[in-house]
Scaffold this motif. Sequence first.
Motif, short mmCIF file in Angstrom:
data_model
loop_
_atom_site.label_atom_id
_atom_site.label_comp_id
_atom_site.label_asym_id
_atom_site.label_seq_id
_atom_site.Cartn_x
_atom_site.Cartn_y
_atom_site.Cartn_z
N GLY A 94 0.81 -1.21 0.00
CA GLY A 94 0.00 0.00 0.00
C GLY A 94 0.84 1.26 0.00
O GLY A 94 1.97 1.27 0.49
N SER A 95 0.27 2.34 -0.55
CA SER A 95 1.01 3.60 -0.67
C SER A 95 0.28 4.77 -0.03
O SER A 95 0.70 5.92 -0.18
CB SER A 95 1.27 3.91 -2.15
N GLN A 96 -0.81 4.50 0.70
CA GLN A 96 -1.47 5.55 1.44
C GLN A 96 -0.71 5.81 2.74
O GLN A 96 -0.03 4.93 3.26
CB GLN A 96 -2.92 5.17 1.74
N ALA A 97 -0.86 7.02 3.28
CA ALA A 97 -0.12 7.38 4.49
C ALA A 97 -0.40 6.41 5.63
O ALA A 97 0.49 6.09 6.43
CB ALA A 97 -0.48 8.80 4.91
N GLU A 98 -1.64 5.91 5.72
CA GLU A 98 -2.02 5.03 6.82
C GLU A 98 -1.72 3.56 6.56
O GLU A 98 -1.96 2.71 7.43
CB GLU A 98 -3.51 5.20 7.14
N ASP A 99 -1.20 3.22 5.38
CA ASP A 99 -0.87 1.83 5.09
C ASP A 99 0.30 1.37 5.94
O ASP A 99 1.05 2.17 6.51
CB ASP A 99 -0.57 1.64 3.60
N ILE A 100 0.50 0.07 6.00
CA ILE A 100 1.43 -0.53 6.95
C ILE A 100 2.87 -0.03 6.78
O ILE A 100 3.62 0.07 7.75
CB ILE A 100 1.34 -2.07 6.87
N CYS A 101 3.26 0.32 5.55
CA CYS A 101 4.57 0.93 5.29
C CYS A 101 4.42 2.23 4.51
O CYS A 101 5.30 2.61 3.73
CB CYS A 101 5.48 -0.04 4.52
N GLY A 102 3.31 2.92 4.71
CA GLY A 102 3.03 4.14 3.96
C GLY A 102 3.79 5.35 4.49
O GLY A 102 4.08 5.45 5.68
N GLY A 109 1.56 10.75 0.18
CA GLY A 109 1.80 9.38 0.59
C GLY A 109 2.94 8.74 -0.19
O GLY A 109 3.83 9.41 -0.70
N GLY A 110 2.92 7.42 -0.30
CA GLY A 110 3.96 6.68 -0.99
C GLY A 110 4.29 5.40 -0.25
O GLY A 110 4.01 5.26 0.94
N ASP A 111 4.88 4.45 -0.95
CA ASP A 111 5.25 3.15 -0.38
C ASP A 111 6.69 3.23 0.11
O ASP A 111 7.62 3.43 -0.69
CB ASP A 111 5.10 2.07 -1.45
N HIS A 112 6.91 3.06 1.41
CA HIS A 112 8.26 3.17 1.99
C HIS A 112 8.80 1.80 2.41
O HIS A 112 9.68 1.70 3.26
CB HIS A 112 8.24 4.12 3.19
N GLY A 113 8.27 0.74 1.82
CA GLY A 113 8.76 -0.59 2.14
C GLY A 113 10.10 -0.88 1.49
O GLY A 113 10.65 -0.08 0.73
N ASP A 114 10.65 -2.07 1.78
CA ASP A 114 11.93 -2.51 1.23
C ASP A 114 11.68 -3.35 -0.02
O ASP A 114 11.10 -4.44 0.06
CB ASP A 114 12.69 -3.36 2.25
N PRO A 115 12.14 -2.90 -1.20
CA PRO A 115 11.90 -3.67 -2.42
C PRO A 115 12.63 -5.00 -2.45
O PRO A 115 12.15 -5.97 -3.05
CB PRO A 115 12.40 -2.73 -3.53
N ASP A 116 13.80 -5.09 -1.79
CA ASP A 116 14.53 -6.36 -1.78
C ASP A 116 13.78 -7.43 -0.99
O ASP A 116 13.78 -8.61 -1.35
CB ASP A 116 15.94 -6.18 -1.22
N LEU A 117 13.09 -7.02 0.08
CA LEU A 117 12.33 -7.98 0.86
C LEU A 117 11.13 -8.48 0.07
O LEU A 117 10.82 -9.69 0.09
CB LEU A 117 11.88 -7.35 2.18
N HIS A 139 9.87 -0.27 12.48
CA HIS A 139 10.36 0.95 11.83
C HIS A 139 9.27 1.99 11.59
O HIS A 139 9.42 3.15 11.95
CB HIS A 139 11.08 0.62 10.52
N MET A 140 8.16 1.61 10.96
CA MET A 140 7.11 2.57 10.62
C MET A 140 6.14 2.67 11.79
O MET A 140 5.32 1.77 12.03
CB MET A 140 6.39 2.13 9.35
N HIS A 141 6.22 3.76 12.55
CA HIS A 141 5.48 3.90 13.80
C HIS A 141 3.97 3.85 13.59
O HIS A 141 3.43 4.35 12.60
CB HIS A 141 5.85 5.22 14.48
N LYS A 142 3.31 3.25 14.58
CA LYS A 142 1.85 3.12 14.53
C LYS A 142 1.16 4.48 14.47
O LYS A 142 0.25 4.69 13.65
CB LYS A 142 1.36 2.34 15.76
N GLU A 143 1.56 5.41 15.32
CA GLU A 143 0.94 6.73 15.34
C GLU A 143 1.47 7.58 14.20
O GLU A 143 2.68 7.80 14.08
CB GLU A 143 1.20 7.42 16.68
N LEU A 144 0.57 8.05 13.35
CA LEU A 144 0.98 8.83 12.19
C LEU A 144 1.39 10.24 12.60
O LEU A 144 0.97 10.75 13.63
CB LEU A 144 -0.16 8.90 11.18
#
Length: 245
Positions: A94-102, A109-117, A139-144
Amino acid sequence: MFFCALLFPAATNSLGDEHVGYQRLDFPSFKLSIVGGRPFSRGGDQLFRTKLLYQRYRVHDMDASVRSICQAAHGTPEDHVAIILAHNGPTGLGSQAEDICGKDWWEEGGDHGDPDLEQALRQLKETTKLSVPLVVFGHMHKELQSGKGNRKMVVQSSDNQTIYLNGAIVPRVKGTKEKSSSGIGENEIPVGTAESESGGGGTTRAFTLVEILDGKIKKVAEIWVQVIGSIAKIVEETTLFEDVT
């Protein structure tokens, strides 16, 4: 029938001195293996601490990181399930701010996950029979940021085979002004802590509890444990995922 409950961050502490980055730890009595992702990740499509990654792991780019994760997983015993433990989660969730790695710090917003994983998980799925019921990270804190609410902390894959879990609850420990009382009540357990010696106020501490039955995730819950003096008890539990089948 096999049941296993994992408590994060306590589960990571139980690994002791064994460093799991790009490595695998097998637990035969549980038929469980822990496979480590890339250390030092801060999310996104760029490696972080590149000199250290190369010196310690001979990883110089994302492709080498994918190979290292897959190599660690390839030796998993056939009767084991594998849990992937990484600092940051994969892309593709997901790439929304509230997504798990958003990205909650950008308005768009945007996807801030690791592409290698993400790529390593895809390769393992396509080329092996390895069962990966859980990918856990932080890494990606629960509270936005800017009081925008909370992010999604659990995502289930489209094939219902894998749970992606973000355990980054910050702060994890909060102070409480309550004082210890005499006696042990229902649902309370005695613990040995420095707080019991100080006589001061207690704390509430966050954990993420994962229940695994026969290699499948049955329940994920965020729990807060209150510790006052020498007594600990669960004061709050929120179910994040539950398999009712």
